[in-house]
Design a protein around this motif. Structure first.
Motif, PDB file in Angstrom:
ATOM      1  N   SER B  16      44.391 -52.202-111.302  1.00 47.02           N
ATOM      2  CA  SER B  16      44.925 -53.549-111.179  1.00 47.02           C
ATOM      3  C   SER B  16      43.954 -54.607-111.714  1.00 47.02           C
ATOM      4  CB  SER B  16      45.309 -53.850-109.734  1.00 47.02           C
ATOM      5  OG  SER B  16      44.166 -53.861-108.920  1.00 47.02           O
ATOM      6  N   ALA B  17      42.659 -54.319-111.694  1.00 43.18           N
ATOM      7  CA  ALA B  17      41.701 -55.292-112.220  1.00 43.18           C
ATOM      8  C   ALA B  17      41.912 -55.492-113.712  1.00 43.18           C
ATOM      9  CB  ALA B  17      40.276 -54.833-111.940  1.00 43.18           C
ATOM     10  N   LYS B  18      42.254 -54.405-114.394  1.00 44.39           N
ATOM     11  CA  LYS B  18      42.496 -54.496-115.829  1.00 44.39           C
ATOM     12  C   LYS B  18      43.726 -55.363-116.100  1.00 44.39           C
ATOM     13  CE  LYS B  18      42.379 -51.635-119.847  1.00 44.39           C
ATOM     14  NZ  LYS B  18      43.244 -50.597-120.406  1.00 44.39           N
ATOM     15  N   THR B  19      44.749 -55.133-115.296  1.00 46.45           N
ATOM     16  CA  THR B  19      45.961 -55.950-115.416  1.00 46.45           C
ATOM     17  C   THR B  19      45.625 -57.414-115.150  1.00 46.45           C
ATOM     18  OG1 THR B  19      47.103 -54.064-114.459  1.00 46.45           O
ATOM     19  CG2 THR B  19      48.375 -56.092-114.678  1.00 46.45           C
ATOM     20  N   ALA B  20      44.816 -57.652-114.121  1.00 47.58           N
ATOM     21  CA  ALA B  20      44.417 -59.023-113.783  1.00 47.58           C
ATOM     22  C   ALA B  20      43.708 -59.672-114.961  1.00 47.58           C
ATOM     23  CB  ALA B  20      43.506 -59.014-112.562  1.00 47.58           C
ATOM     24  N   MET B  21      42.817 -58.924-115.599  1.00 50.30           N
ATOM     25  CA  MET B  21      42.076 -59.439-116.754  1.00 50.30           C
ATOM     26  C   MET B  21      43.038 -59.854-117.865  1.00 50.30           C
ATOM     27  SD  MET B  21      38.923 -59.940-116.953  1.00 50.30           S
ATOM     28  CE  MET B  21      37.835 -59.876-118.350  1.00 50.30           C
ATOM     29  N   GLU B  22      43.972 -58.949-118.179  1.00 53.34           N
ATOM     30  CA  GLU B  22      44.909 -59.232-119.266  1.00 53.34           C
ATOM     31  C   GLU B  22      45.776 -60.448-118.949  1.00 53.34           C
ATOM     32  OE1 GLU B  22      46.884 -55.493-119.540  1.00 53.34           O
ATOM     33  OE2 GLU B  22      45.116 -54.553-120.471  1.00 53.34           O
ATOM     34  N   ARG B  23      46.248 -60.503-117.712  1.00 46.86           N
ATOM     35  CA  ARG B  23      47.101 -61.628-117.332  1.00 46.86           C
ATOM     36  C   ARG B  23      46.322 -62.933-117.369  1.00 46.86           C
ATOM     37  NH1 ARG B  23      49.191 -60.819-111.864  1.00 46.86           N
ATOM     38  NH2 ARG B  23      50.683 -62.449-112.343  1.00 46.86           N
ATOM     39  N   LEU B  24      45.073 -62.877-116.895  1.00 43.64           N
ATOM     40  CA  LEU B  24      44.262 -64.101-116.881  1.00 43.64           C
ATOM     41  C   LEU B  24      43.927 -64.563-118.295  1.00 43.64           C
ATOM     42  CD1 LEU B  24      41.951 -63.548-113.812  1.00 43.64           C
ATOM     43  CD2 LEU B  24      43.355 -65.567-114.234  1.00 43.64           C
ATOM     44  N   ARG B  25      43.592 -63.607-119.169  1.00 37.93           N
ATOM     45  CA  ARG B  25      43.287 -63.983-120.556  1.00 37.93           C
ATOM     46  C   ARG B  25      44.442 -64.763-121.151  1.00 37.93           C
ATOM     47  NH1 ARG B  25      40.534 -59.111-121.927  1.00 37.93           N
ATOM     48  NH2 ARG B  25      38.322 -59.630-121.901  1.00 37.93           N
ATOM     49  N   PHE B  26      45.637 -64.250-120.892  1.00 36.78           N
ATOM     50  CA  PHE B  26      46.830 -64.891-121.441  1.00 36.78           C
ATOM     51  C   PHE B  26      47.049 -66.272-120.814  1.00 36.78           C
ATOM     52  CE2 PHE B  26      51.340 -65.844-121.099  1.00 36.78           C
ATOM     53  CZ  PHE B  26      51.709 -65.825-122.431  1.00 36.78           C
ATOM     54  N   VAL B  27      46.971 -66.321-119.489  1.00 32.68           N
ATOM     55  CA  VAL B  27      47.331 -67.557-118.803  1.00 32.68           C
ATOM     56  C   VAL B  27      46.274 -68.652-119.012  1.00 32.68           C
ATOM     57  CG1 VAL B  27      46.373 -67.312-116.452  1.00 32.68           C
ATOM     58  CG2 VAL B  27      48.672 -68.229-116.775  1.00 32.68           C
ATOM     59  N   LEU B  28      44.997 -68.262-119.125  1.00 29.67           N
ATOM     60  CA  LEU B  28      43.949 -69.271-119.319  1.00 29.67           C
ATOM     61  C   LEU B  28      44.094 -69.947-120.675  1.00 29.67           C
ATOM     62  CD1 LEU B  28      40.634 -67.883-117.791  1.00 29.67           C
ATOM     63  CD2 LEU B  28      42.509 -69.113-116.710  1.00 29.67           C
ATOM     64  N   VAL B  29      44.360 -69.159-121.688  1.00 28.87           N
ATOM     65  CA  VAL B  29      44.463 -69.753-123.018  1.00 28.87           C
ATOM     66  C   VAL B  29      45.736 -70.603-123.118  1.00 28.87           C
ATOM     67  CG1 VAL B  29      45.644 -67.881-124.257  1.00 28.87           C
ATOM     68  CG2 VAL B  29      43.969 -69.274-125.449  1.00 28.87           C
ATOM     69  N   THR B  30      46.771 -70.178-122.432  1.00 36.07           N
ATOM     70  CA  THR B  30      47.997 -70.979-122.410  1.00 36.07           C
ATOM     71  C   THR B  30      47.768 -72.287-121.663  1.00 36.07           C
ATOM     72  OG1 THR B  30      49.247 -68.916-122.384  1.00 36.07           O
ATOM     73  CG2 THR B  30      50.467 -70.900-121.843  1.00 36.07           C
ATOM     74  N   ASP B  31      47.101 -72.200-120.505  1.00 38.38           N
ATOM     75  CA  ASP B  31      46.770 -73.403-119.727  1.00 38.38           C
ATOM     76  C   ASP B  31      45.913 -74.361-120.546  1.00 38.38           C
ATOM     77  OD1 ASP B  31      48.041 -72.294-117.575  1.00 38.38           O
ATOM     78  OD2 ASP B  31      46.252 -71.985-116.354  1.00 38.38           O
TER      79      ASP B  31
END
Lengths: 262, 116
Positions: B16-31
């Motif tokens: 799940s940490a890997k999933t968290a990383m991927e989701r955060l990478r996406f959401v941070l750059v979008t934000d």
């Protein structure tokens, strides 16, 4: 010599800002620094509880700003550390009772007689946050290795970078659970730092001790105490290596290590 | 050995940490860029239209995404040019550019041609 104003903020609520502020204040005081901690969370006073000073409050920050008392009168001296004082938040007023300029005035006055002025920011990115960061010479962003906390930290860092007068921002990763990191079920400190791309100043392990010490309104003990003391020393300019969080894993960790895992 | 132990103690299906990383990478750059995936698609379509005025491109292979590099955000585009039939002397090439979105003065930088 003039002291430094350091604001502790996070964006998201409940990540451990107030606990961090209280413990940093107590750690700095135990290192013979003159410290005053300001609770800038107007209307939601809590730093007093964390520092065990809730029974000694007479005046608060809003009283100072509105001229009902002298700054000195609102400073609650800590029972264990004579060089540590708290300026509590008002519990009855709301955050609009204070302006960023008020915070600058108060902090400037305190700077002269203290080595550190710590400001505990409220959660959010609105008025209260703006008040809390207005006088800051430095900002510490507290986050947890958890998606929403990291996202909010990123937002806060972005806002701080966009300030007219950008100040150094450093990161505290709070509540790290090494066992979960090892299993791949929690973001590691490296993950969080790589996402946020700011300097790390401390890592605090998740520990039941924190609940116990906050129940009693005293400084944390054990590994969290060490972690806060390390941050305090880094704030004072010492080079302190980061704690080896591997050193005290649970039974499973030790068993894994026995077999060469990780 | 370490692998065997790892496998024993961690459920491989639950990173799940890997999933968290991927989701955060996406959401941070979008934000940070305030560019939603939908806006990005819209912009991509417009950019393609502009490029098509000047050269033929392989539209199906166009890739445009936001990327995090430290605290800088980039708009990275990969736009392969179509293989030309009429002008066989022309080498098939690709346009690649990245656009920095983190500061107000966005700069368009040419990247070296990728040879395939």
């Amino acid at each position: 010599m003039s002291g430094r104003v350091i604001t502790i903020t996070s964006g998201k609520g409940g990540v451990g800002k107030t606990t961090t502020t209280a413990n940093l204040a107590m750690s700095l005081a135990s290192l013979e620094q003159r410290v005053v901690a300001i609770d800038a969370d107007i209307g939601l006073r809590n730093l007093d509880l964390m520092m065990g000073l809730e029974n000694r409050i007479v005046y608060d920050l809003v009283d100072v700003v509105e001229g009902r008392c002298k700054l000195k009168q609102a400073m609650v001296k800590h029972k264990d550390y004579p060089a540590l004082a708290l300026i509590p938040a008002s519990q009855v007023r709301d955050k609009t009772a204070i302006s960023p300029q008020d915070m600058i005035t108060v902090a400037n006055e305190l700077k002269h007689a203290h080595d550190f002025v710590l400001i505990d920011s409220p959660a959010g990115i609105e008025w209260g946050f703006k008040n809390a960061v207005a006088p800051a010479d430095e900002v510490l962003v507290v986050t947890n290795p958890e998606v929403s906390a990291v996202r909010d930290a990123d937002r806060i860092i972005g806002l701080l970078e966009a300030e007219e007068r950008p100040v150094p921002v450093r990161l505290i990763v709070n509540r790290i659970k090494l066992g979960m990191v090892r299993r791949g079920d929690m973001l590691s400190v490296e993950d969080v730092v790589s996402l946020l791309s700011i300097k790390l100043i401390g890592v605090v392990p998740d520990d039941e001790i924190i609940i116990k010490s906050s129940n009693e309104g005293v400084a944390a003990t054990g590994r969290p105490k060490q972690a806060f003391e390390d941050i305090a020393r880094r704030l004072m300019g010492e080079k302190v290596p980061f704690m080896n969080l591997d050193s005290n894993g649970g039974v499973l960790e030790r068993f894994r290590k026995l077999f060469g895992g990780g | 050995m370490s692998n065997i132990v790892d496998r024993f103690f961690s459920r491989k299906d639950q990173r799940s940490a890997k999933t968290a990383m991927e989701r955060l990478r996406f959401v941070l750059v979008t934000d940070r860029s305030q560019l939603s995936p939908e806006k990005l698609r819209e912009m991509q379509a417009e950019i393609i239209e502009v490029i098509k005025k000047y050269c033929r491109i392989d539209e199906s292979a166009v890739e445009m995404k936001l990327e995090l590099r430290e605290r800088e955000n980039y708009l990275v585009a990969d736009i392969p040019l179509a293989k030309s039939v009429e002008q066989p002397h022309e080498e098939p090439g690709r346009i690649a550019f990245s656009l920095q979105t983190s500061n107000s003065s966005s700069k368009l930088e040419e990247e070296e041609e990728d040879s395939e």
